[in-house]
Write an enzyme that holds these catalytic residues in place. Sequence first.
Site, short mmCIF file in Angstrom:
data_model
loop_
_atom_site.label_atom_id
_atom_site.label_comp_id
_atom_site.label_asym_id
_atom_site.label_seq_id
_atom_site.Cartn_x
_atom_site.Cartn_y
_atom_site.Cartn_z
CG HIS A 102 5.31 1.13 3.06
ND1 HIS A 102 4.09 2.30 2.62
CD2 HIS A 102 4.24 1.27 4.61
CE1 HIS A 102 3.42 2.56 4.21
NE2 HIS A 102 3.46 1.87 4.67
CG HIS A 138 -0.15 0.22 2.50
ND1 HIS A 138 0.59 -1.07 2.78
CD2 HIS A 138 0.00 1.51 3.29
CE1 HIS A 138 0.97 -0.40 4.36
NE2 HIS A 138 0.31 0.73 4.35
NE ARG A 145 2.52 5.85 10.16
CZ ARG A 145 1.91 5.39 8.64
NH1 ARG A 145 2.82 4.77 7.91
NH2 ARG A 145 1.57 6.10 7.69
CG ASP A 166 1.65 5.22 4.75
OD1 ASP A 166 1.20 4.41 5.14
OD2 ASP A 166 2.96 5.70 4.99
C1 SIN Z 1 3.39 0.68 7.53
O1 SIN Z 1 2.71 1.52 7.98
O2 SIN Z 1 2.43 0.08 7.39
C2 SIN Z 1 3.89 0.00 9.15
C3 SIN Z 1 4.76 -0.64 8.74
C4 SIN Z 1 5.71 -1.24 9.79
O3 SIN Z 1 4.80 -1.52 11.02
O4 SIN Z 1 7.02 -2.00 9.12
#
Ligand code: SIN
Length: 285
Positions: free
Chosen positions: A261, A102, A276, A104
Amino acid sequence: MSSAALSVDPVSGFIGAEVDMDLSRPFDEDTREALNDALDEHHVLFFRDQNLDPTSLKRVTEAFAPLMRVPYITPSPEDPDIIAVLKEASEEKIANFGGDWHSDFSFLDAPPGGSVLYALEIPPHGGDTMWASQAAAYERLSDNLKKEIEGKRAIHIGAPYGAKSPPKFKDKLSASIGMTRGDPEADRQRLHPIVRTHPRSGRKGLFVNPIYTVGIEGMEPDDAKHLLSRLYRHATRPDLTCRFRWAKGSVAIWDNRMTMHYALNDYDGQRRLLWRTTFAGERPV
Ligand code: SIN
């Protein structure tokens, strides 16, 4: 105060580079510019052995664009600009956060420009994250496929958070991340170009993803589904990706415009916790 030039080592042919610097110390304008250039070129930057608190994490994030608060996800109790990406050891056989390819919040009018993840607690094995270069993916499309998608817009929707389509894994999704479900605003469809241009580098990249893209404007649903599947297969080819092995203190900063990612979910029985932050982007063009 640290200053350019940066030591930047690519980790794969198309995406990702390790940068050797201490992010906890304030850096000057030249270093800020050099970090942005490195992100434009490599799409995701990795840093080892960092020691950040919420203030320094937010300062690093703001080197790329103003902080952005994301909808539907409950922020960390430490700070309203930070999300705690957590899966507890007890949470087995459940879907994890970000566990499919995806970009974000692509369903927003102005999706994030990028994000920063800082690792606090990492399993002894597993829990890696992968990124795929959507610039390299676009550049490597056949001329025919490039023509087929030229000028087309894809339909994005925040369905997993909306009222109309409850998430497939409602009862099984990690309970460690508080998510608001049933928000009718998430059911609003947004149209974004399938190929977007990066505002700084001018590079073009594919901007569709399997979580939030549900169709293509003016195309029959089956035809759109078929075309999107072809694009996803191409855009996630292993040679267009890199994979990051986290350790406590690792940081990843990625450009959400030119990447997808995928958080691997292969560490049941182990706790994984990262902070994050998100920085703002613009309406894709
Ligand atoms: C995400 O932001 O999609 C999570 C990425 C992760 O936990 O490695």
